[in-house]
Design a protein around this motif. Structure first.
Motif, PDB file in Angstrom:
ATOM      1  N   GLU A 154     -21.022  11.119   2.669  1.00 15.22           N
ATOM      2  CA  GLU A 154     -19.658  11.600   2.985  1.00 15.22           C
ATOM      3  C   GLU A 154     -19.433  11.684   4.491  1.00 15.22           C
ATOM      4  O   GLU A 154     -18.344  11.397   4.992  1.00 15.22           O
ATOM      5  CB  GLU A 154     -19.391  12.959   2.325  1.00 15.22           C
ATOM      6  CG  GLU A 154     -19.218  12.882   0.805  1.00 15.22           C
ATOM      7  CD  GLU A 154     -18.119  11.899   0.378  1.00 15.22           C
ATOM      8  OE1 GLU A 154     -17.125  11.733   1.114  1.00 15.22           O
ATOM      9  OE2 GLU A 154     -18.268  11.276  -0.686  1.00 15.22           O
ATOM     10  N   ARG A 157     -18.995   8.248   5.690  1.00 13.31           N
ATOM     11  CA  ARG A 157     -17.690   7.736   5.286  1.00 13.31           C
ATOM     12  C   ARG A 157     -16.607   8.236   6.248  1.00 13.31           C
ATOM     13  O   ARG A 157     -15.744   7.472   6.679  1.00 13.31           O
ATOM     14  CB  ARG A 157     -17.353   8.168   3.859  1.00 13.31           C
ATOM     15  CG  ARG A 157     -15.954   7.743   3.491  1.00 13.31           C
ATOM     16  CD  ARG A 157     -15.731   7.550   2.039  1.00 13.31           C
ATOM     17  NE  ARG A 157     -15.757   8.807   1.314  1.00 13.31           N
ATOM     18  CZ  ARG A 157     -15.607   8.885   0.003  1.00 13.31           C
ATOM     19  NH1 ARG A 157     -15.489   7.780  -0.710  1.00 13.31           N
ATOM     20  NH2 ARG A 157     -15.622  10.040  -0.586  1.00 13.31           N
ATOM     21  N   GLU A 161     -14.349   5.706   8.367  1.00 17.00           N
ATOM     22  CA  GLU A 161     -12.900   5.662   8.082  1.00 17.00           C
ATOM     23  C   GLU A 161     -12.051   6.215   9.221  1.00 17.00           C
ATOM     24  O   GLU A 161     -10.829   6.025   9.229  1.00 17.00           O
ATOM     25  CB  GLU A 161     -12.614   6.391   6.765  1.00 17.00           C
ATOM     26  CG  GLU A 161     -13.173   5.634   5.563  1.00 17.00           C
ATOM     27  CD  GLU A 161     -12.871   6.296   4.224  1.00 17.00           C
ATOM     28  OE1 GLU A 161     -12.163   7.320   4.195  1.00 17.00           O
ATOM     29  OE2 GLU A 161     -13.360   5.779   3.205  1.00 17.00           O
ATOM     30  N   SER A 165      -6.795   3.038   9.323  1.00 19.91           N
ATOM     31  CA  SER A 165      -5.916   3.805   8.442  1.00 19.91           C
ATOM     32  C   SER A 165      -5.846   3.173   7.048  1.00 19.91           C
ATOM     33  O   SER A 165      -5.258   3.754   6.136  1.00 19.91           O
ATOM     34  CB  SER A 165      -4.516   3.904   9.052  1.00 19.91           C
ATOM     35  OG  SER A 165      -3.995   2.615   9.264  1.00 19.91           O
ATOM     36  N   HIS A 166      -6.422   1.989   6.886  1.00 19.14           N
ATOM     37  CA  HIS A 166      -6.365   1.328   5.587  1.00 19.14           C
ATOM     38  C   HIS A 166      -7.725   1.249   4.881  1.00 19.14           C
ATOM     39  O   HIS A 166      -7.799   1.351   3.658  1.00 19.14           O
ATOM     40  CB  HIS A 166      -5.830  -0.108   5.730  1.00 19.14           C
ATOM     41  CG  HIS A 166      -4.367  -0.159   5.961  1.00 19.14           C
ATOM     42  ND1 HIS A 166      -3.805  -0.031   7.214  1.00 19.14           N
ATOM     43  CD2 HIS A 166      -3.322  -0.311   5.108  1.00 19.14           C
ATOM     44  CE1 HIS A 166      -2.497  -0.118   7.120  1.00 19.14           C
ATOM     45  NE2 HIS A 166      -2.169  -0.279   5.853  1.00 19.14           N
ATOM     46  N   GLY A 167      -8.789   1.032   5.652  1.00 21.86           N
ATOM     47  CA  GLY A 167     -10.086   0.763   5.035  1.00 21.86           C
ATOM     48  C   GLY A 167     -10.696   1.991   4.381  1.00 21.86           C
ATOM     49  O   GLY A 167     -10.524   3.115   4.844  1.00 21.86           O
ATOM     50  N   GLU A 168     -11.427   1.774   3.274  1.00 18.90           N
ATOM     51  CA  GLU A 168     -12.149   2.864   2.597  1.00 18.90           C
ATOM     52  C   GLU A 168     -13.587   2.430   2.372  1.00 18.90           C
ATOM     53  O   GLU A 168     -13.832   1.355   1.818  1.00 18.90           O
ATOM     54  CB  GLU A 168     -11.506   3.165   1.238  1.00 18.90           C
ATOM     55  CG  GLU A 168     -10.135   3.786   1.348  1.00 18.90           C
ATOM     56  CD  GLU A 168      -9.418   3.871  -0.001  1.00 18.90           C
ATOM     57  OE1 GLU A 168     -10.068   3.680  -1.056  1.00 18.90           O
ATOM     58  OE2 GLU A 168      -8.200   4.100   0.015  1.00 18.90           O
ATOM     59  N   LEU A 170     -16.796   2.281   0.402  1.00 18.72           N
ATOM     60  CA  LEU A 170     -17.074   2.443  -1.023  1.00 18.72           C
ATOM     61  C   LEU A 170     -18.539   2.749  -1.299  1.00 18.72           C
ATOM     62  O   LEU A 170     -18.878   3.487  -2.230  1.00 18.72           O
ATOM     63  CB  LEU A 170     -16.723   1.145  -1.776  1.00 18.72           C
ATOM     64  CG  LEU A 170     -15.290   0.626  -1.633  1.00 18.72           C
ATOM     65  CD1 LEU A 170     -15.169  -0.753  -2.264  1.00 18.72           C
ATOM     66  CD2 LEU A 170     -14.320   1.598  -2.295  1.00 18.72           C
ATOM     67  N   TYR A 187     -16.664  -2.054   1.883  1.00 19.70           N
ATOM     68  CA  TYR A 187     -15.352  -1.416   2.097  1.00 19.70           C
ATOM     69  C   TYR A 187     -14.280  -2.047   1.217  1.00 19.70           C
ATOM     70  O   TYR A 187     -14.285  -3.269   1.006  1.00 19.70           O
ATOM     71  CB  TYR A 187     -14.885  -1.621   3.544  1.00 19.70           C
ATOM     72  CG  TYR A 187     -15.779  -0.999   4.590  1.00 19.70           C
ATOM     73  CD1 TYR A 187     -15.516   0.267   5.095  1.00 19.70           C
ATOM     74  CD2 TYR A 187     -16.881  -1.709   5.081  1.00 19.70           C
ATOM     75  CE1 TYR A 187     -16.337   0.831   6.069  1.00 19.70           C
ATOM     76  CE2 TYR A 187     -17.711  -1.155   6.045  1.00 19.70           C
ATOM     77  CZ  TYR A 187     -17.435   0.123   6.534  1.00 19.70           C
ATOM     78  OH  TYR A 187     -18.250   0.668   7.489  1.00 19.70           O
ATOM     79  N   ASP A 188     -13.353  -1.209   0.784  1.00 16.94           N
ATOM     80  CA  ASP A 188     -12.079  -1.714   0.277  1.00 16.94           C
ATOM     81  C   ASP A 188     -11.195  -1.902   1.504  1.00 16.94           C
ATOM     82  O   ASP A 188     -10.798  -0.919   2.146  1.00 16.94           O
ATOM     83  CB  ASP A 188     -11.450  -0.704  -0.692  1.00 16.94           C
ATOM     84  CG  ASP A 188     -10.115  -1.186  -1.238  1.00 16.94           C
ATOM     85  OD1 ASP A 188      -9.594  -2.215  -0.750  1.00 16.94           O
ATOM     86  OD2 ASP A 188      -9.576  -0.521  -2.150  1.00 16.94           O
ATOM     87  N   THR A 189     -10.919  -3.155   1.850  1.00 18.27           N
ATOM     88  CA  THR A 189     -10.147  -3.439   3.065  1.00 18.27           C
ATOM     89  C   THR A 189      -8.681  -3.750   2.737  1.00 18.27           C
ATOM     90  O   THR A 189      -7.967  -4.314   3.573  1.00 18.27           O
ATOM     91  CB  THR A 189     -10.779  -4.609   3.845  1.00 18.27           C
ATOM     92  OG1 THR A 189     -10.846  -5.747   2.978  1.00 18.27           O
ATOM     93  CG2 THR A 189     -12.175  -4.265   4.333  1.00 18.27           C
ATOM     94  N   LYS A 190      -8.271  -3.421   1.512  1.00 15.29           N
ATOM     95  CA  LYS A 190      -6.863  -3.569   1.083  1.00 15.29           C
ATOM     96  C   LYS A 190      -6.383  -5.018   1.260  1.00 15.29           C
ATOM     97  O   LYS A 190      -7.018  -5.903   0.735  1.00 15.29           O
ATOM     98  CB  LYS A 190      -5.974  -2.561   1.811  1.00 15.29           C
ATOM     99  CG  LYS A 190      -6.470  -1.118   1.681  1.00 15.29           C
ATOM    100  CD  LYS A 190      -6.470  -0.619   0.269  1.00 15.29           C
ATOM    101  CE  LYS A 190      -7.040   0.798   0.182  1.00 15.29           C
ATOM    102  NZ  LYS A 190      -7.168   1.285  -1.179  1.00 15.29           N
TER     103      LYS A 190
END
Ligand SMILES: CC(C)(COP(=O)([O-])OP(=O)([O-])OC[C@H]1O[C@@H](n2cnc3c(N)ncnc32)[C@H](O)[C@@H]1OP(=O)([O-])[O-])[C@@H](O)C(=O)NCCC(=O)NCCSC(=O)C[C@@](C)(O)CC(=O)[O-]
Ligand SMILES: NC(=O)C1=CN([C@@H]2O[C@H](COP(=O)(O)OP(=O)(O)OC[C@H]3O[C@@H](n4cnc5c(N)ncnc54)[C@H](OP(=O)(O)O)[C@@H]3O)[C@@H](O)[C@H]2O)C=CC1
Length: 408
Positions: A154, A157, A161, A165-168, A170, A187-190
């Motif tokens: 965490e 993370r 992050e 402002s977009h990436g998460e 995982l 990462y979820d890079t949207k």
């Protein structure tokens, strides 16, 4: 206005460096000066290279030492109905290539899929990866580092992050080899392909790993990512979007439009794409998925070096007997690592952005990530069409004649 002849001369005399020209002139004049320099030094004429259709300044984030543009012919294939998790409805797919017969082939495959009612497609996994490598003293320090990373996911993370402002973030998958520790961040890079985003975010997290563990960063990319190289880890774990497309083609269509049978295509797929590839030691169990992926990448502004990751596609073709004794063809492609975006990279360039417009996928999606998912699904259906048509041509012994007619 600055004279391109003068600028070229100053570079030749060593008064200016070739990459400094934009500091002394507008971007188009700088490109013109470089062309003049290269023309004089190489005895060439660069008229076509210099005849580009967008302001050079718009390409500034994408190229250094610009002299013009490489223009690759672009066409469209389709339309084809796609029932995807994100893509929906009929789509034309823009493709840029120099290989004659490729669009004819994909167009034929899409026509067959359209007549069969369309294709289904789903993104089944999404994660852009960056895997830094750290040095430790030995296995004890490696275990200590891995334990800290697992306990403090965490914290890592939050650090990663904080840069986007977009990436998460995982997941972080650790790998230990002797005194090297690899941490594969996903990462979820949207809607972004995400390589810059993931690299910047991982760099931030690495500072924390170094300050809290005995590990010392050797390289922000340690090749377990694995970017722009053929790698089993991408084929197994995925990278970018993992996407599958499939369709059920009635036997009559296979006969009428592909001039062969479901059984013949299934046999060709088994002996060529599965056994042949296994014997070759290939990571790609397909015929030419990279053809469609590469042409779609050039058209829509993707990073063309990442075509290599998409080459690990697995194609399946099975003859399915119906109750009336006739045989249909079940066809699928699974691309484990298709790295695509509809924002960032080359997607903003004018021709590439227009190509994304054809698909209705320019820019960020609503919700974020849905445009890149849809792009992945449509490219997968294009790859499925290419597989169907080429396997059809091989089964009916039309490959050589097709390329004699269209490709020379
Ligand atoms: C060439 C065809 C399609 C002819 O196939 P055909 O069935 O004789 O063509 P057709 O004239 O009857 O037309 C059928 C459909 O094909 C499309 N089509 C047909 N012609 C055109 C055209 N000019 N422009 C656009 N679309 C065209 C079009 O959709 C058309 O339907 P229609 O719209 O008329 O109802 C077929 O023989 C074929 O697909 N051959 C395979 C060619 C191929 O896939 N080449 C690319 C890959 S080769 C390679 O790079 C990789 C490789 C081979 O080395 C990999 C490996 O090792 O396997
Ligand atoms: N650095 C490297 O190691 C490598 C870089 N590359 C290059 O990286 C580039 C691609 O990197 P990439 O990170 O995709 O692109 P960009 O670096 O162009 O960044 C895209 C940015 O767009 C913003 N954004 C706006 N809307 C969205 C949305 N809907 N979804 C996602 N992001 C959005 C994000 O900003 P924010 O993060 O602030 O939210 C994101 O970081 C290509 O040019 C490629 O060639 C390729 C391989 C390796």
């Amino acid at each position: 206005m600055t004279d391109p002849e003068d600028l070229a001369e100053r570079v030749r005399e060593g008064d200016l460096r070739i990459h400094e020209l934009e500091e002394h002139a507008d971007y188009d004049t700088a490109a013109h000066a470089r062309r003049l320099l290269v023309e004089r030094e190489t005895g060439t004429e660069l008229e076509a290279i210099g005849d580009y259709a967008f302001p050079a300044e718009e390409a500034d984030p994408n190229i250094e030492n610009m002299i013009g543009a490489a223009q690759v012919p672009m066409g469209v294939v389709g339309p084809v109905p796609v029932a995807g998790g994100a893509a929906d409805g009929e789509h034309y797919l823009p493709l840029a290539t120099t290989e004659g017969a490729l669009l004819a082939s994909v167009n034929r495959g899409l026509g067959v899929i359209r007549s069969a009612g369309g294709a289904d497609a789903r993104v089944t996994k999404n994660g852009m990866t960056r895997a830094p490598v750290f040095r430790v003293a030995g296995v004890a320090e490696a275990a200590e580092t891995v334990e800290w990373v697992e306990d403090e996911f965490e914290t890592l993370r939050a650090a990663a992050e904080s840069t986007t402002s977009h990436g998460e973030l995982l997941d972080i998958e650790p790998y230990v080899v002797g005194d090297s520790v690899y941490l594969r961040f996903a990462y979820d890079t949207k809607d972004a392909m995400g390589m810059n985003m993931a690299t910047i975010a991982t760099g931030e997290a690495c500072e924390l790993v170094e300050s809290e563990t005995p590990a010392s960063l050797v390289a922000l990319s340690g090749n377990l990512c694995s970017d722009k190289k053929p790698a089993a880890i991408n084929a197994v774990e995925g990278r970018g979007r993992s996407v599958t497309a499939d369709a059920l083609i009635p036997g009559e269509l296979v006969e009428d439009r592909l001039h062969t049978t479901a059984d013949a295509i299934a046999e060709a797929n088994t002996r060529k794409n599965l056994i042949g590839s296994a014997k070759a030691g290939s990571l790609g169990f397909n015929a030419h998925a990279a053809n469609v992926v590469g042409a779609a990448f050039l058209a829509t502004g993707q990073d063309e070096a990442q075509v290599v990751e998409a080459a690990n596609t697995i194609t399946t073709m099975d003859a399915r007997e119906r109750e009336d004794g006739t045989t249909d063809l079940y066809a699928s492609v699974s691309l484990a690592s298709l790295e695509v975006g509809t924002v960032g990279g080359g997607t903003k360039l004018p021709t590439q952005a227009e190509a994304l417009d054809i698909l209705g996928l320019r820019g960020g999606g609503d919700p974020p990530g849905s445009n890149a998912d849809a792009l992945a699904e449509i490219i997968a259906v294009g790859a499925l069409a290419g597989e169907l048509s080429l396997l059809g041509a091989l089964s009916s012994r039309h490959l050589a004649s097709a390329h004699e007619d269209l490709g020379r």
